[in-house]
Write a protein that holds these residues in place. Sequence first.
Motif, PDB file in Angstrom:
ATOM      1  N   MET A 132       0.731  -1.241   0.072  1.00 50.25           N
ATOM      2  CA  MET A 132      -0.011  -0.080   0.099  1.00 50.25           C
ATOM      3  C   MET A 132       0.801   1.263  -0.067  1.00 50.25           C
ATOM      4  O   MET A 132       1.640   1.340   0.812  1.00 50.25           O
ATOM      5  CB  MET A 132      -0.964  -0.163   1.199  1.00 50.25           C
ATOM      6  CG  MET A 132      -1.855   1.177   1.422  1.00 50.25           C
ATOM      7  SD  MET A 132      -3.021   0.881   2.500  1.00 50.25           S
ATOM      8  CE  MET A 132      -2.043   0.470   3.995  1.00 50.25           C
ATOM      9  N   ASP A 133       0.612   2.041  -1.034  1.00 45.80           N
ATOM     10  CA  ASP A 133       1.190   3.336  -1.004  1.00 45.80           C
ATOM     11  C   ASP A 133       0.316   4.578  -0.972  1.00 45.80           C
ATOM     12  O   ASP A 133      -0.716   4.548  -1.115  1.00 45.80           O
ATOM     13  CB  ASP A 133       2.125   3.475  -2.425  1.00 45.80           C
ATOM     14  CG  ASP A 133       3.220   4.549  -2.551  1.00 45.80           C
ATOM     15  OD1 ASP A 133       3.458   5.088  -1.351  1.00 45.80           O
ATOM     16  OD2 ASP A 133       3.568   4.939  -3.455  1.00 45.80           O
ATOM     17  N   LYS A 134       0.893   5.703  -0.645  1.00 44.49           N
ATOM     18  CA  LYS A 134      -0.136   6.798  -0.322  1.00 44.49           C
ATOM     19  C   LYS A 134       0.573   8.387  -1.096  1.00 44.49           C
ATOM     20  O   LYS A 134       1.887   8.313  -1.014  1.00 44.49           O
ATOM     21  CB  LYS A 134      -0.269   7.237   1.103  1.00 44.49           C
ATOM     22  CG  LYS A 134      -1.174   8.239   1.296  1.00 44.49           C
ATOM     23  CD  LYS A 134      -1.438   8.311   2.673  1.00 44.49           C
ATOM     24  CE  LYS A 134      -0.418   8.781   3.756  1.00 44.49           C
ATOM     25  NZ  LYS A 134      -1.140   9.200   4.886  1.00 44.49           N
ATOM     26  N   THR A 135      -0.426   8.680  -1.738  1.00 42.74           N
ATOM     27  CA  THR A 135       0.103  10.026  -2.462  1.00 42.74           C
ATOM     28  C   THR A 135      -1.002  11.145  -2.058  1.00 42.74           C
ATOM     29  O   THR A 135      -1.903  11.089  -1.182  1.00 42.74           O
ATOM     30  CB  THR A 135      -0.136   9.963  -4.241  1.00 42.74           C
ATOM     31  OG1 THR A 135      -1.463   9.515  -4.559  1.00 42.74           O
ATOM     32  CG2 THR A 135       0.858   8.985  -4.618  1.00 42.74           C
ATOM     33  N   THR A 138      -5.588  -1.247  -7.465  1.00 40.65           N
ATOM     34  CA  THR A 138      -6.790  -0.767  -7.309  1.00 40.65           C
ATOM     35  C   THR A 138      -6.405   0.543  -6.474  1.00 40.65           C
ATOM     36  O   THR A 138      -5.136   0.513  -5.717  1.00 40.65           O
ATOM     37  CB  THR A 138      -7.965  -1.391  -6.662  1.00 40.65           C
ATOM     38  OG1 THR A 138      -9.326  -0.641  -6.313  1.00 40.65           O
ATOM     39  CG2 THR A 138      -7.583  -1.973  -5.253  1.00 40.65           C
ATOM     40  N   GLU A 139      -7.103   1.661  -6.184  1.00 40.87           N
ATOM     41  CA  GLU A 139      -6.878   2.788  -5.249  1.00 40.87           C
ATOM     42  C   GLU A 139      -8.043   3.347  -4.578  1.00 40.87           C
ATOM     43  O   GLU A 139      -9.229   3.073  -5.078  1.00 40.87           O
ATOM     44  CB  GLU A 139      -6.269   3.899  -6.028  1.00 40.87           C
ATOM     45  CG  GLU A 139      -6.893   4.438  -7.435  1.00 40.87           C
ATOM     46  CD  GLU A 139      -6.208   5.264  -8.046  1.00 40.87           C
ATOM     47  OE1 GLU A 139      -6.593   6.614  -8.211  1.00 40.87           O
ATOM     48  OE2 GLU A 139      -4.852   5.014  -8.634  1.00 40.87           O
ATOM     49  N   TYR A 140      -7.923   4.257  -3.457  1.00 39.08           N
ATOM     50  CA  TYR A 140      -9.064   4.502  -2.806  1.00 39.08           C
ATOM     51  C   TYR A 140      -8.375   5.911  -2.477  1.00 39.08           C
ATOM     52  O   TYR A 140      -7.460   6.339  -1.959  1.00 39.08           O
ATOM     53  CB  TYR A 140      -9.354   3.721  -1.469  1.00 39.08           C
ATOM     54  CG  TYR A 140     -10.116   4.287  -0.554  1.00 39.08           C
ATOM     55  CD1 TYR A 140     -11.568   4.216  -0.688  1.00 39.08           C
ATOM     56  CD2 TYR A 140      -9.635   4.935   0.511  1.00 39.08           C
ATOM     57  CE1 TYR A 140     -12.175   4.748   0.277  1.00 39.08           C
ATOM     58  CE2 TYR A 140     -10.635   5.549   1.601  1.00 39.08           C
ATOM     59  CZ  TYR A 140     -11.988   5.477   1.225  1.00 39.08           C
ATOM     60  OH  TYR A 140     -12.595   5.891   2.247  1.00 39.08           O
ATOM     61  N   LYS A 169      -2.893   3.458  -2.551  1.00 40.26           N
ATOM     62  CA  LYS A 169      -2.769   2.954  -4.010  1.00 40.26           C
ATOM     63  C   LYS A 169      -2.272   1.507  -3.633  1.00 40.26           C
ATOM     64  O   LYS A 169      -1.353   1.503  -2.771  1.00 40.26           O
ATOM     65  CB  LYS A 169      -1.750   3.506  -5.019  1.00 40.26           C
ATOM     66  CG  LYS A 169      -2.239   4.835  -5.443  1.00 40.26           C
ATOM     67  CD  LYS A 169      -1.083   5.433  -6.610  1.00 40.26           C
ATOM     68  CE  LYS A 169      -1.841   6.787  -7.117  1.00 40.26           C
ATOM     69  NZ  LYS A 169      -0.935   7.347  -8.176  1.00 40.26           N
ATOM     70  N   PHE A 170      -2.955   0.275  -4.104  1.00 38.32           N
ATOM     71  CA  PHE A 170      -2.768  -0.743  -3.851  1.00 38.32           C
ATOM     72  C   PHE A 170      -1.881  -1.709  -4.937  1.00 38.32           C
ATOM     73  O   PHE A 170      -2.387  -1.822  -5.865  1.00 38.32           O
ATOM     74  CB  PHE A 170      -3.726  -1.690  -3.407  1.00 38.32           C
ATOM     75  CG  PHE A 170      -4.467  -1.152  -2.090  1.00 38.32           C
ATOM     76  CD1 PHE A 170      -4.243  -1.584  -0.796  1.00 38.32           C
ATOM     77  CD2 PHE A 170      -5.249  -0.216  -2.297  1.00 38.32           C
ATOM     78  CE1 PHE A 170      -4.528  -1.060   0.222  1.00 38.32           C
ATOM     79  CE2 PHE A 170      -5.823   0.651  -1.035  1.00 38.32           C
ATOM     80  CZ  PHE A 170      -5.322  -0.116   0.159  1.00 38.32           C
ATOM     81  N   TYR A 171      -0.586  -1.961  -4.693  1.00 40.00           N
ATOM     82  CA  TYR A 171       0.276  -2.734  -5.672  1.00 40.00           C
ATOM     83  C   TYR A 171       0.218  -4.326  -5.516  1.00 40.00           C
ATOM     84  O   TYR A 171       0.456  -4.595  -4.149  1.00 40.00           O
ATOM     85  CB  TYR A 171       1.730  -2.240  -5.965  1.00 40.00           C
ATOM     86  CG  TYR A 171       1.707  -0.797  -6.286  1.00 40.00           C
ATOM     87  CD1 TYR A 171       1.811  -0.221  -7.316  1.00 40.00           C
ATOM     88  CD2 TYR A 171       1.390   0.461  -5.296  1.00 40.00           C
ATOM     89  CE1 TYR A 171       1.836   1.034  -7.896  1.00 40.00           C
ATOM     90  CE2 TYR A 171       1.367   1.735  -5.801  1.00 40.00           C
ATOM     91  CZ  TYR A 171       1.568   1.915  -7.234  1.00 40.00           C
ATOM     92  OH  TYR A 171       1.678   3.196  -7.567  1.00 40.00           O
TER      93      TYR A 171
END
Length: 601
Positions: free
Chosen positions: A210-213, A233-235, A243-245
């Motif tokens: 999980m990453d975050k922008t 996917t992303e939320y 963002k989910f990789y």
Amino acid sequence: MYKRQFENLEGITAKNIGGIFFGLMVFLFWCERENYSHFQLFETKTSETGDTTNVIQGIWVSMIALAAYFALIYLIKKYPKSKAVCIVMVGVLAVELFANSADTIDKIDTDVAYSKYTSYEPYMTQTRNAVSMMKEYDPSLFYRMEATFHRTVNDPIGTGYKGISHSSSTMNAPALMMLHKLGYAYGGHYTKYDGTTFMTDALFDIKYLMDKTGNTSFVGTRVKVPEEYKLTTEYTEGDATYKFYNNPNALGLGMVSSPSIEDVSLSEDNPFENQNMVFNALAGTTKEYFTKIPVINSEMENVSTSQLTDGHTKYFPTDTSIAECHIDYVVKMDKDSYLYMYLPTKYERSCNVWIQDEDDYMDGSEPMEYAGQFFVGDNYSIMNLGKFYEGQELRIRITVANDDNEAYWKDQLFYTFDYDSFAQTCADMQKNVLEVTSFKDTYLEGTVNAENDGSVLFTTIPYENGWTITVNGKKVTAEKSLDSLITIPLEQGENKITMKFSPDYWKVSLIITGFGVALLVLIFLFEYKRGKVMKKVLAKANFTAESSEKATTPVINDTTDTTDEPLRIYRPDNDDDEKLRHINEMMKNILGEDEDSGKKR
């Protein structure tokens, strides 16, 4: 407690009060003279602007209050009916409690730090919502997930996902040490998702990263999303986008292996070779996934060294008046790959790490790029310095940057990674991983296929006493791999695995709880109606015991008629009327006689 103390003030003299107070003061002044930190008179604190102030310590606030208490106790004894003294006593007590509470809160804040509301909101709510969305997107019964950002190491449990990062005072020490030997950040009672590699992500089933922008609060620099992980996917909520990789190499909660995995012993100094050994044992290969690349040149500026008997090299400034103190290592990439670094040590001293292409360094056209800190806490883990191409020469600079002006390490380890070979091996291993069919906190069911007889199921579940495991309905004994993980013997072909956990101390705790409940019942019976119920029970038991012993059998004055006259008991050697009356009263209670009529009820 205080009430009882004041009720028993009688008999305490002024000399007693003064002597005790004087003794306590002498003891505390002696502790202060011996420089015990908790008994110092003042603590010097430095503000952000550099100003220093002396702050009186809490123990001395207590001593001031203690002096006031002794004085007030003396006054209370002298003037027992004075309301003013009582009011002053209550006031002093309130002030002392407030001062001690404030001092305790300040010291806890200095030690572990209190969080402000703005530090976890809206962060916690947004992260929990993002995790909930991901669980709906992928409803698989079990997989692990990690993040490039952490507010605390307990973010996984706090926001609802299964991760590597965690802290617990009831730690499983062997499991934490195993993670440390594989290169993860480790702090005695916690571990953190720093120092990860493709191989550890696969082994521990990190299916999503999980990453975050947008709002990048708490986003670190040591963990970056590899380009080999694809966005799934992303939320978005508020100013943050999660963002989910997907990690294509995740190997599930368990995988089929040869028994050789149980013989792997991890070293303390080289996490890369540890990972090679583990993966080769699991896959049945002899490949060199991580490859050590040599240092082709090294330079030092204002650095002296000395050798320790345990193999460490000490690095320290030759001239302490010069601020710069660094060691440069130049390496040459043997393939297109990420470059990883690790400096094994037992003596952590913070250092700064910088990196630059060697040609750019020689030109002097660009400054070196800051890669981060190494050593101390979360920073003592495998460092990913970035992705570079075959034949590229790189200069890595390590700057001594701590108040001790020193650093120690045994060796300088630089490794590249063969991703293509690793990915192919993972694809083969994924054919024989555990398929989880039921999962709860203390129960697990799954199936797995073993092609060869004598195979084992290597799991990433920490070994603990209390597991009950069956294979195809037969109870089996779990073995340990890597000194910490459960390994299960398998039969050739399809295997149905069940695992149930109940701590060894659970049954003992039930027994203790039952004993406690029984004790509470006895206390209740003893105290009910001022003990009348329990006294009757004990009296009956005593009467029965005495009746069974001939040597102490009571002599009764008249055994022919007990209808009209109360039962009276006499002992041959006892002429005490008061005791006889008490015994008669007790026996009337036991036999249920009416006290006035002497008749039985």
